[in-house]
Design a protein around this motif. Structure first.
Motif, PDB file in Angstrom:
ATOM      1  N   PHE A  27      -6.422 -10.635  12.632  1.00 20.26           N
ATOM      2  CA  PHE A  27      -6.520  -9.294  13.199  1.00 20.26           C
ATOM      3  C   PHE A  27      -5.146  -8.788  13.652  1.00 20.26           C
ATOM      4  CE2 PHE A  27      -7.521  -6.677  17.060  1.00 20.26           C
ATOM      5  CZ  PHE A  27      -8.009  -5.572  16.382  1.00 20.26           C
ATOM      6  N   VAL A  28      -4.357  -9.665  14.275  1.00 21.04           N
ATOM      7  CA  VAL A  28      -3.003  -9.293  14.710  1.00 21.04           C
ATOM      8  C   VAL A  28      -2.151  -8.904  13.501  1.00 21.04           C
ATOM      9  CG1 VAL A  28      -0.873 -10.198  15.731  1.00 21.04           C
ATOM     10  CG2 VAL A  28      -3.060 -10.608  16.856  1.00 21.04           C
ATOM     11  N   ARG A  29      -2.251  -9.655  12.414  1.00 21.06           N
ATOM     12  CA  ARG A  29      -1.500  -9.308  11.194  1.00 21.06           C
ATOM     13  C   ARG A  29      -1.899  -7.935  10.682  1.00 21.06           C
ATOM     14  NH1 ARG A  29      -1.067 -13.345   6.420  1.00 21.06           N
ATOM     15  NH2 ARG A  29       0.613 -11.920   5.888  1.00 21.06           N
ATOM     16  N   GLU A  30      -3.189  -7.650  10.704  1.00 21.43           N
ATOM     17  CA  GLU A  30      -3.649  -6.350  10.225  1.00 21.43           C
ATOM     18  C   GLU A  30      -3.181  -5.225  11.153  1.00 21.43           C
ATOM     19  OE1 GLU A  30      -5.290  -3.409   7.896  1.00 21.43           O
ATOM     20  OE2 GLU A  30      -4.713  -5.470   7.431  1.00 21.43           O
ATOM     21  N   LEU A  31      -3.217  -5.460  12.462  1.00 18.64           N
ATOM     22  CA  LEU A  31      -2.680  -4.457  13.396  1.00 18.64           C
ATOM     23  C   LEU A  31      -1.209  -4.189  13.106  1.00 18.64           C
ATOM     24  CD1 LEU A  31      -4.167  -5.499  16.862  1.00 18.64           C
ATOM     25  CD2 LEU A  31      -4.653  -3.402  15.587  1.00 18.64           C
ATOM     26  N   ASN A  32      -0.439  -5.231  12.884  1.00 20.71           N
ATOM     27  CA  ASN A  32       0.979  -5.064  12.585  1.00 20.71           C
ATOM     28  C   ASN A  32       1.166  -4.242  11.312  1.00 20.71           C
ATOM     29  OD1 ASN A  32       3.857  -5.676  12.987  1.00 20.71           O
ATOM     30  ND2 ASN A  32       3.599  -6.829  11.097  1.00 20.71           N
ATOM     31  N   ARG A  33       0.362  -4.524  10.303  1.00 19.82           N
ATOM     32  CA  ARG A  33       0.469  -3.779   9.047  1.00 19.82           C
ATOM     33  C   ARG A  33       0.183  -2.299   9.277  1.00 19.82           C
ATOM     34  NH1 ARG A  33      -2.215  -1.415   5.334  1.00 19.82           N
ATOM     35  NH2 ARG A  33      -4.239  -1.786   6.260  1.00 19.82           N
ATOM     36  N   GLN A  34      -0.827  -2.002  10.099  1.00 23.22           N
ATOM     37  CA  GLN A  34      -1.185  -0.614  10.325  1.00 23.22           C
ATOM     38  C   GLN A  34      -0.207   0.112  11.240  1.00 23.22           C
ATOM     39  OE1 GLN A  34      -5.314   0.069  11.266  1.00 23.22           O
ATOM     40  NE2 GLN A  34      -5.965  -1.541   9.863  1.00 23.22           N
ATOM     41  N   LEU A  35       0.449  -0.629  12.122  1.00 20.87           N
ATOM     42  CA  LEU A  35       1.388   0.003  13.064  1.00 20.87           C
ATOM     43  C   LEU A  35       2.758   0.262  12.451  1.00 20.87           C
ATOM     44  CD1 LEU A  35       0.530  -1.988  16.287  1.00 20.87           C
ATOM     45  CD2 LEU A  35       0.100   0.438  15.874  1.00 20.87           C
ATOM     46  N   GLY A  36       3.061  -0.369  11.372  1.00 25.58           N
ATOM     47  CA  GLY A  36       4.349  -0.169  10.730  1.00 25.58           C
ATOM     48  C   GLY A  36       4.303  -0.624   9.294  1.00 25.58           C
ATOM     49  N   ASP A  37       4.824   0.186   8.402  1.00 23.74           N
ATOM     50  CA  ASP A  37       4.861  -0.148   6.986  1.00 23.74           C
ATOM     51  C   ASP A  37       5.888  -1.245   6.781  1.00 23.74           C
ATOM     52  OD1 ASP A  37       5.143  -0.306   4.266  1.00 23.74           O
ATOM     53  OD2 ASP A  37       5.261   1.860   3.962  1.00 23.74           O
ATOM     54  N   LEU A  38       5.451  -2.406   6.319  1.00 23.00           N
ATOM     55  CA  LEU A  38       6.347  -3.548   6.156  1.00 23.00           C
ATOM     56  C   LEU A  38       7.331  -3.361   5.006  1.00 23.00           C
ATOM     57  CD1 LEU A  38       3.823  -6.457   6.704  1.00 23.00           C
ATOM     58  CD2 LEU A  38       5.461  -5.523   8.329  1.00 23.00           C
ATOM     59  N   ARG A  44       7.440   4.083  13.947  1.00 24.12           N
ATOM     60  CA  ARG A  44       6.306   3.718  14.784  1.00 24.12           C
ATOM     61  C   ARG A  44       6.400   2.272  15.233  1.00 24.12           C
ATOM     62  NH1 ARG A  44       1.342   4.599  11.379  1.00 24.12           N
ATOM     63  NH2 ARG A  44       2.791   3.892   9.820  1.00 24.12           N
ATOM     64  N   GLY A  45       7.217   1.492  14.562  1.00 27.51           N
ATOM     65  CA  GLY A  45       7.385   0.100  14.961  1.00 27.51           C
ATOM     66  C   GLY A  45       6.384  -0.806  14.295  1.00 27.51           C
ATOM     67  N   GLY A  46       5.938  -1.759  15.010  1.00 27.04           N
ATOM     68  CA  GLY A  46       5.004  -2.779  14.580  1.00 27.04           C
ATOM     69  C   GLY A  46       4.542  -3.429  15.858  1.00 27.04           C
ATOM     70  N   ALA A  83      -0.255 -21.372  10.260  1.00 26.12           N
ATOM     71  CA  ALA A  83       0.152 -20.687   9.024  1.00 26.12           C
ATOM     72  C   ALA A  83       0.243 -19.186   9.263  1.00 26.12           C
ATOM     73  CB  ALA A  83      -0.828 -21.005   7.899  1.00 26.12           C
ATOM     74  N   THR A  84      -0.682 -18.659  10.052  1.00 24.58           N
ATOM     75  CA  THR A  84      -0.649 -17.227  10.346  1.00 24.58           C
ATOM     76  C   THR A  84       0.537 -16.886  11.233  1.00 24.58           C
ATOM     77  OG1 THR A  84      -3.058 -17.229  10.200  1.00 24.58           O
ATOM     78  CG2 THR A  84      -2.028 -15.266  11.115  1.00 24.58           C
TER      79      THR A  84
END
Length: 135
Positions: A27-38, A44-46, A83-84
């Protein structure tokens, strides 16, 4: 850190079979993806992640979990929070652990890229973030 979100995780889930598909770090990985384009810099950051309590064990540099044997069935699809955490570090998520919890639970090496800081110092950083979320 302008525009970034700080996520604080202080509970470590010890189960396994029930979280084969989604766990809190996924879920944290998905939040990061949505908060900032990798794929490009995004104002907007991440996010950054602070592991406290038993969640500091997610950052220990140890082997992945062994399969579980249930009667004649071997379950080898257990979630591997380490791993995550490695993936999050690779995605430029700042990952910190609570220094006091790290000392209390074990003095194991941390995954490369994970930093440690006392809770009081982390609290002083909160105003630098757009939001502070507890998961």
């Amino acid at each position: 850190m302008d525009g970034r979100v700080l996520v604080i995780l202080d509970k470590a889930y010890r189960g396994g079979v029930e979280t084969q598909f989604v766990d809190v770090l996924y879920f944290v990985r998905e939040l990061n993806r949505q908060l900032g384009d990798l794929s490009r810099p995004d104002p907007r950051g991440g996010l950054d992640l602070y592991l406290a309590g038993l969640a500091v064990t997610y950052a220990f540099d140890v082997p992945p979990p062994a399969p579980i044997h249930l009667a004649d069935l071997e379950v080898d699809t257990m979630p591997d929070p380490r791993a995550t955490v490695r993936a999050l570090v690779g995605e430029d998520v700042g990952v910190w652990t609570d220094a006091e919890a790290h000392e209390r639970f074990a003095k194991k090496d941390l995954i490369p890229g994970v930093r440690t800081t006392p809770p009081a110092e982390m609290v002083l950083r909160w105003p630098l973030y757009r939001h502070v979320w507890f998961l």
